[in-house]
Design a protein around this motif. Sequence first.
Motif, PDB file in Angstrom:
ATOM      1  N   ARG A  30       6.123  41.567  74.093  1.00 58.42           N
ATOM      2  CA  ARG A  30       6.692  42.885  73.891  1.00 58.42           C
ATOM      3  C   ARG A  30       7.492  43.265  75.140  1.00 58.42           C
ATOM      4  O   ARG A  30       7.024  43.069  76.268  1.00 58.42           O
ATOM      5  CB  ARG A  30       5.615  43.937  73.648  1.00 58.42           C
ATOM      6  CG  ARG A  30       4.800  43.742  72.390  1.00 58.42           C
ATOM      7  CD  ARG A  30       5.623  43.970  71.136  1.00 58.42           C
ATOM      8  NE  ARG A  30       4.801  43.876  69.918  1.00 58.42           N
ATOM      9  CZ  ARG A  30       4.523  42.748  69.282  1.00 58.42           C
ATOM     10  NH1 ARG A  30       4.990  41.595  69.742  1.00 58.42           N
ATOM     11  NH2 ARG A  30       3.792  42.756  68.181  1.00 58.42           N
ATOM     12  N   TYR A  32       9.650  46.209  77.441  1.00 62.26           N
ATOM     13  CA  TYR A  32       9.758  47.642  77.711  1.00 62.26           C
ATOM     14  C   TYR A  32      10.794  47.843  78.808  1.00 62.26           C
ATOM     15  O   TYR A  32      11.093  46.916  79.569  1.00 62.26           O
ATOM     16  CB  TYR A  32       8.411  48.255  78.106  1.00 62.26           C
ATOM     17  CG  TYR A  32       7.498  47.353  78.913  1.00 62.26           C
ATOM     18  CD1 TYR A  32       7.713  47.122  80.272  1.00 62.26           C
ATOM     19  CD2 TYR A  32       6.421  46.715  78.311  1.00 62.26           C
ATOM     20  CE1 TYR A  32       6.881  46.297  81.003  1.00 62.26           C
ATOM     21  CE2 TYR A  32       5.576  45.878  79.034  1.00 62.26           C
ATOM     22  CZ  TYR A  32       5.803  45.675  80.374  1.00 62.26           C
ATOM     23  OH  TYR A  32       4.980  44.860  81.095  1.00 62.26           O
ATOM     24  N   ASP A  45       7.024  53.299  82.510  1.00 56.12           N
ATOM     25  CA  ASP A  45       6.220  54.308  81.822  1.00 56.12           C
ATOM     26  C   ASP A  45       4.893  53.641  81.458  1.00 56.12           C
ATOM     27  O   ASP A  45       4.854  52.771  80.577  1.00 56.12           O
ATOM     28  CB  ASP A  45       6.948  54.781  80.570  1.00 56.12           C
ATOM     29  CG  ASP A  45       6.159  55.831  79.789  1.00 56.12           C
ATOM     30  OD1 ASP A  45       4.922  55.875  79.912  1.00 56.12           O
ATOM     31  OD2 ASP A  45       6.794  56.591  79.030  1.00 56.12           O
ATOM     32  N   ASP A  47       2.278  54.554  79.788  1.00 58.31           N
ATOM     33  CA  ASP A  47       1.865  54.683  78.388  1.00 58.31           C
ATOM     34  C   ASP A  47       2.635  53.707  77.508  1.00 58.31           C
ATOM     35  O   ASP A  47       2.065  53.100  76.591  1.00 58.31           O
ATOM     36  CB  ASP A  47       2.101  56.125  77.902  1.00 58.31           C
ATOM     37  CG  ASP A  47       1.034  57.084  78.415  1.00 58.31           C
ATOM     38  OD1 ASP A  47      -0.127  56.662  78.559  1.00 58.31           O
ATOM     39  OD2 ASP A  47       1.367  58.253  78.682  1.00 58.31           O
ATOM     40  N   GLU A  48       3.923  53.549  77.796  1.00 57.58           N
ATOM     41  CA  GLU A  48       4.734  52.601  77.033  1.00 57.58           C
ATOM     42  C   GLU A  48       4.245  51.173  77.264  1.00 57.58           C
ATOM     43  O   GLU A  48       4.197  50.360  76.333  1.00 57.58           O
ATOM     44  CB  GLU A  48       6.208  52.752  77.434  1.00 57.58           C
ATOM     45  CG  GLU A  48       7.172  52.101  76.489  1.00 57.58           C
ATOM     46  CD  GLU A  48       8.606  52.541  76.706  1.00 57.58           C
ATOM     47  OE1 GLU A  48       9.449  52.173  75.876  1.00 57.58           O
ATOM     48  OE2 GLU A  48       8.884  53.245  77.698  1.00 57.58           O
ATOM     49  N   VAL A  49       3.880  50.870  78.493  1.00 61.96           N
ATOM     50  CA  VAL A  49       3.349  49.536  78.796  1.00 61.96           C
ATOM     51  C   VAL A  49       2.031  49.321  78.055  1.00 61.96           C
ATOM     52  O   VAL A  49       1.811  48.253  77.449  1.00 61.96           O
ATOM     53  CB  VAL A  49       3.164  49.355  80.318  1.00 61.96           C
ATOM     54  CG1 VAL A  49       2.475  48.024  80.616  1.00 61.96           C
ATOM     55  CG2 VAL A  49       4.503  49.426  81.036  1.00 61.96           C
ATOM     56  N   TRP A  50       1.155  50.310  78.082  1.00 62.45           N
ATOM     57  CA  TRP A  50      -0.141  50.168  77.415  1.00 62.45           C
ATOM     58  C   TRP A  50       0.037  49.973  75.909  1.00 62.45           C
ATOM     59  O   TRP A  50      -0.621  49.121  75.291  1.00 62.45           O
ATOM     60  CB  TRP A  50      -1.017  51.368  77.693  1.00 62.45           C
ATOM     61  CG  TRP A  50      -2.341  51.344  76.968  1.00 62.45           C
ATOM     62  CD1 TRP A  50      -2.789  52.221  76.017  1.00 62.45           C
ATOM     63  CD2 TRP A  50      -3.400  50.386  77.127  1.00 62.45           C
ATOM     64  NE1 TRP A  50      -4.039  51.870  75.583  1.00 62.45           N
ATOM     65  CE2 TRP A  50      -4.435  50.754  76.244  1.00 62.45           C
ATOM     66  CE3 TRP A  50      -3.557  49.257  77.925  1.00 62.45           C
ATOM     67  CZ2 TRP A  50      -5.623  50.027  76.136  1.00 62.45           C
ATOM     68  CZ3 TRP A  50      -4.738  48.533  77.825  1.00 62.45           C
ATOM     69  CH2 TRP A  50      -5.755  48.925  76.934  1.00 62.45           C
ATOM     70  N   ASP A  51       0.950  50.735  75.304  1.00 62.25           N
ATOM     71  CA  ASP A  51       1.214  50.562  73.874  1.00 62.25           C
ATOM     72  C   ASP A  51       1.712  49.146  73.589  1.00 62.25           C
ATOM     73  O   ASP A  51       1.329  48.531  72.584  1.00 62.25           O
ATOM     74  CB  ASP A  51       2.251  51.581  73.400  1.00 62.25           C
ATOM     75  CG  ASP A  51       1.710  53.003  73.349  1.00 62.25           C
ATOM     76  OD1 ASP A  51       0.473  53.168  73.379  1.00 62.25           O
ATOM     77  OD2 ASP A  51       2.523  53.943  73.284  1.00 62.25           O
ATOM     78  N   ALA A  52       2.566  48.618  74.482  1.00 61.23           N
ATOM     79  CA  ALA A  52       3.087  47.265  74.303  1.00 61.23           C
ATOM     80  C   ALA A  52       1.966  46.235  74.433  1.00 61.23           C
ATOM     81  O   ALA A  52       1.904  45.259  73.661  1.00 61.23           O
ATOM     82  CB  ALA A  52       4.186  46.985  75.324  1.00 61.23           C
ATOM     83  N   SER A  55      -0.155  46.344  71.281  1.00 63.02           N
ATOM     84  CA  SER A  55       0.589  45.764  70.157  1.00 63.02           C
ATOM     85  C   SER A  55       0.601  44.240  70.230  1.00 63.02           C
ATOM     86  O   SER A  55       0.406  43.548  69.214  1.00 63.02           O
ATOM     87  CB  SER A  55       2.020  46.308  70.152  1.00 63.02           C
ATOM     88  OG  SER A  55       2.796  45.701  69.144  1.00 63.02           O
TER      89      SER A  55
END
Length: 507
Positions: A30, A32, A45, A47-52, A55
Amino acid sequence: MTLLGVDIGTTGCKAAVVSPEGAPLATAYREYPLITPRSGWAQLDPDEVWDAVCSAIREVTSADVTQPRAMAVSCLGEAVTPIDNRGRPLGPSIVSFDRRAAACHDRLVERVGRDTIERITGLAPMPHYSVAKWSWLASEAPDTYRAAAKLVCYGDLVAARLGLEPVIDHTMATRTLALDQSSHRWDPDVLEAAGVEEAKLPVPAPPGTVIGTIGGQHCLDLGLAPRAALVAGGLDQACAAHAVGVDRGSALLSLGTVAVLAVVLAGGRPRPIEVPTGPHVVEGRSLAVAGAPAGGAVLRWYRDALGAADAERAETAGTDFYDTIVSAAAAVETEAIVVPHFAGSRVAFADPDSLGVMAGLTFDTDRRHLVRALLEGVALETAVMAERLAAAIDPVASLRAAGGGSRSAPWMQIFADILGVPVESAASSYAAAVGAALIAGSAVEAVQGEATMPMAARFEPDEARADGYRAKLVIYRRLYETMAAVRRAAPEDGPGSTGSTGSAGSG
């Protein structure tokens, strides 16, 4: 039984489900964005890293594989994120080559002394290490600093997001420039000079330490085996070296966002200051890491800044953008030279303020020649790093390559020709994730012996091309020296100034 390795990098993350023998069974990636809100700043970011990350994990665990029993994280060094007591980020992640903390670094060195810092940490001070970022948060973002329960790197952040204690492994803690190399504890004098409280830092522990059991809801959500173990992993380059079986006489060539040469040292051997050296993920060994901020990142820069037409052609043809531009560049030769100091130079020239240079352009220069010059520029910078390793430790006799760049046969041949040594390639961008998984497996006694990834290809240096590159390396050095002289002559507040004094080499 299977194991899970996660590799969190500057521009993307990878997950791999791995067998106890080291074979990747399922992989996912993933991407980012790297955020640059102002000149000299670079952040993510969280939060964006954690979501990636989540996923990517869900993708690999949803494949036809046994649920992983243990996981560990490989991650980029030095990036700092302030979090609250529930693991939620209070600000962006400040990444390694962000320059906002240069003045804090200079102040720390003035207060403690360069020789003292080297004696305590085993590293020559450089502004990209985490302690300067901690100090910047304390002095320039005091509300965020006071609210933060911990200042963490990405391995510790994953632990916190999974509801466990933030634990930083020794390979990552060393890269903060605040860990005592003898006791493996935070040094009180360095922290006092930085204005940072020890209570805000994660607990250091050896790689392979079982941090805890991941909670049932997290296991269910991520597709892990019930009561799966979270294990302390390591610095991405250390995990990659572990995965490809780097030993004495060979070096890791890691080509991800950054370019790295890494050499394993026997435990009793003194650590050189000239090349940053710290604990390895293998007990009783050290790892010397020579890094350059611009590796594969130069091709991403080309894509975003100049590669719109190439991207359109690749999309139309249904081919990978990077494969397309590198294949085209492999078919040409060029007199152009790029010094890829897009974010300074570390071990090669020990100049964090150095700027990139493009030279030798003509009206005949097209996109293929520019891409070729970028590929060669990264390899030329790496050749200078190899000279630093030879002077401080031993000459590099062969390379074992990993990272996204290792999948490119033309680039591997360029490295073999410029460095003049054979290159064996894993042809995989998942080595660090595999290495992390193997660390997790050893911790739960699922891995026996030294499991490694197989090498996919070997590239021998071509002597005729090597002669031409030796001449090009001389010009490369002169271009750096010329640009450095121009910067020194520029006014302090002019475009050639970045506000950092720089210091001795580091990776």
